[in-house]
Write a protein that holds these residues in place. Structure first.
Motif, PDB file in Angstrom:
ATOM      1  N   TYR A 132       0.812  -1.213   0.000  1.00 15.45           N
ATOM      2  CA  TYR A 132       0.000   0.000   0.000  1.00 15.45           C
ATOM      3  C   TYR A 132       0.850   1.270   0.000  1.00 15.45           C
ATOM      4  CZ  TYR A 132      -4.060  -2.920   0.510  1.00 15.45           C
ATOM      5  OH  TYR A 132      -5.033  -3.848   0.271  1.00 15.45           O
ATOM      6  N   ARG A 133       2.090   1.162   0.470  1.00 10.95           N
ATOM      7  CA  ARG A 133       2.981   2.330   0.369  1.00 10.95           C
ATOM      8  C   ARG A 133       3.334   2.600  -1.090  1.00 10.95           C
ATOM      9  NH1 ARG A 133       4.897   6.105  -0.865  1.00 10.95           N
ATOM     10  NH2 ARG A 133       6.718   7.248  -0.102  1.00 10.95           N
ATOM     11  N   LEU A 134       3.636   1.552  -1.836  1.00 12.61           N
ATOM     12  CA  LEU A 134       3.993   1.740  -3.242  1.00 12.61           C
ATOM     13  C   LEU A 134       2.783   2.095  -4.102  1.00 12.61           C
ATOM     14  CD1 LEU A 134       6.625  -1.087  -3.852  1.00 12.61           C
ATOM     15  CD2 LEU A 134       7.005   1.346  -3.498  1.00 12.61           C
ATOM     16  N   ASP A 135       1.606   1.997  -3.542  1.00 13.18           N
ATOM     17  CA  ASP A 135       0.403   2.387  -4.276  1.00 13.18           C
ATOM     18  C   ASP A 135       0.131   3.885  -4.171  1.00 13.18           C
ATOM     19  OD1 ASP A 135      -1.889   1.826  -5.834  1.00 13.18           O
ATOM     20  OD2 ASP A 135      -3.150   1.864  -4.039  1.00 13.18           O
ATOM     21  N   ASP A 136       0.929   4.581  -3.362  1.00 11.06           N
ATOM     22  CA  ASP A 136       0.731   6.026  -3.224  1.00 11.06           C
ATOM     23  C   ASP A 136       1.052   6.735  -4.537  1.00 11.06           C
ATOM     24  OD1 ASP A 136      -0.021   5.642  -0.651  1.00 11.06           O
ATOM     25  OD2 ASP A 136       1.851   6.336   0.254  1.00 11.06           O
ATOM     26  N   ALA A 137       0.456   7.900  -4.697  1.00 15.09           N
ATOM     27  CA  ALA A 137       0.597   8.642  -5.957  1.00 15.09           C
ATOM     28  C   ALA A 137       2.020   9.127  -6.195  1.00 15.09           C
ATOM     29  CB  ALA A 137      -0.367   9.832  -5.960  1.00 15.09           C
ATOM     30  N   ASP A 138       2.810   9.263  -5.129  1.00 20.11           N
ATOM     31  CA  ASP A 138       4.162   9.794  -5.306  1.00 20.11           C
ATOM     32  C   ASP A 138       5.153   8.738  -5.782  1.00 20.11           C
ATOM     33  OD1 ASP A 138       4.011   8.398  -2.911  1.00 20.11           O
ATOM     34  OD2 ASP A 138       5.558   9.611  -1.942  1.00 20.11           O
ATOM     35  N   VAL A 139       4.706   7.500  -5.930  1.00 16.83           N
ATOM     36  CA  VAL A 139       5.591   6.428  -6.405  1.00 16.83           C
ATOM     37  C   VAL A 139       5.384   6.259  -7.909  1.00 16.83           C
ATOM     38  CG1 VAL A 139       6.210   3.997  -6.204  1.00 16.83           C
ATOM     39  CG2 VAL A 139       5.466   5.272  -4.178  1.00 16.83           C
ATOM     40  N   PRO A 140       6.423   6.464  -8.724  1.00 21.88           N
ATOM     41  CA  PRO A 140       6.269   6.373 -10.183  1.00 21.88           C
ATOM     42  C   PRO A 140       5.871   4.968 -10.640  1.00 21.88           C
ATOM     43  CG  PRO A 140       8.328   7.455  -9.586  1.00 21.88           C
ATOM     44  CD  PRO A 140       7.781   6.858  -8.327  1.00 21.88           C
ATOM     45  N   LEU A 141       5.221   4.910 -11.785  1.00 26.16           N
ATOM     46  CA  LEU A 141       4.782   3.628 -12.334  1.00 26.16           C
ATOM     47  C   LEU A 141       5.964   2.724 -12.658  1.00 26.16           C
ATOM     48  CD1 LEU A 141       2.498   1.824 -13.408  1.00 26.16           C
ATOM     49  CD2 LEU A 141       2.721   3.012 -15.611  1.00 26.16           C
TER      50      LEU A 141
END
Length: 237
Positions: A132-141
């Protein structure tokens, strides 16, 4: 006063050990007076092992965004947990004279599964937080794509290792104990794909993430194989 020579006899009378003719070696699990201490010591040790302590510390770090708190938690769990576990287990062994202690007896399989379940629980919470941390908007695709490629191969390696262990009689107990953790890793990988992507994963980065993890797995496997061969060679000498 009981002398050192008389101590084993006095202890046997006090604890009521099994007849040495029928059972020369005794384990704390054989004695009601020692069983509780041994079980409690094992439980504390399983709940505060280094992997569990590290995972709990990671969870605390995520929740508190602090540097000090996870360090304190890790040290408290690993150090005081180990001391408490050792104290209880040693007290259980104290019921048995040294010459009759069955130190080589394996623990019940259910205990191994219990320890694995405790580790799997901590691992599951930690992996969910990562997902869920990597699902944040600040993490690039592209970061998610590369990470998922690595995670997918890691999950496959974990599952394959468990399956190989189940097939081989020598590794069956270890494989059975690892099943809770295997299930957690597999479920977390599936959840990660659903949480991170909406059909927009970058295939090339997923591929290279998978390749990098596969290469790391090969290196680790080669290292283990070499270590096993060295150990076998040393045992033959």
């Amino acid at each position: 006063m009981t002398t050192l020579e008389e101590a084993p006899t006095a202890m046997e009378e006090l604890v009521d050990l099994p007849d040495p003719e029928t059972q020369p070696l005794v384990h704390p699990l054989d004695l009601p007076a020692a069983r509780t201490d041994f079980r409690n010591g094992w439980l504390v040790g399983a709940a505060t092992s280094l992997p569990v302590a590290a995972l709990v510390a990671g969870i605390i770090a995520y929740l508190t965004r602090s540097v000090v708190a996870p360090i304190v938690v890790f040290l408290a769990l690993s150090i005081f947990g180990a001391l408490a576990s050792r104290f209880a287990i040693n007290r259980a062994w104290d019921h048995i004279p040294r010459k009759r202690q069955d130190r080589e007896r394996p623990l019940p399989r259910s205990w191994d599964l219990g320890a694995a379940a405790i580790l799997a629980l901590a691992l599951g919470v930690a992996l969910l937080l990562v997902v869920y941390r990597l699902d944040d908007a600040d993490v690039p695709l592209d970061v998610r794509s590369f990470t998922f490629g690595m995670s997918a191969v890691a999950a496959l390696l974990v599952v394959a290792d468990a399956l190989v262990g189940l097939v081989r009689p020598a590794g069956r107990d270890r494989a059975l104990a690892s099943l809770p953790g295997v299930l957690v890793v597999a479920v977390a990988t599936v959840l990660a794909y659903g949480a991170w992507f909406d059909g927009n994963a970058e295939g090339s980065l997923v591929f290279w993430g998978a390749v990098s993890m596969a290469a790391a797995g090969l290196l680790v496997g080669a290292g283990k194989l070499r270590e096993r061969r060295v150990s076998a060679r040393a045992a033959q000498q």
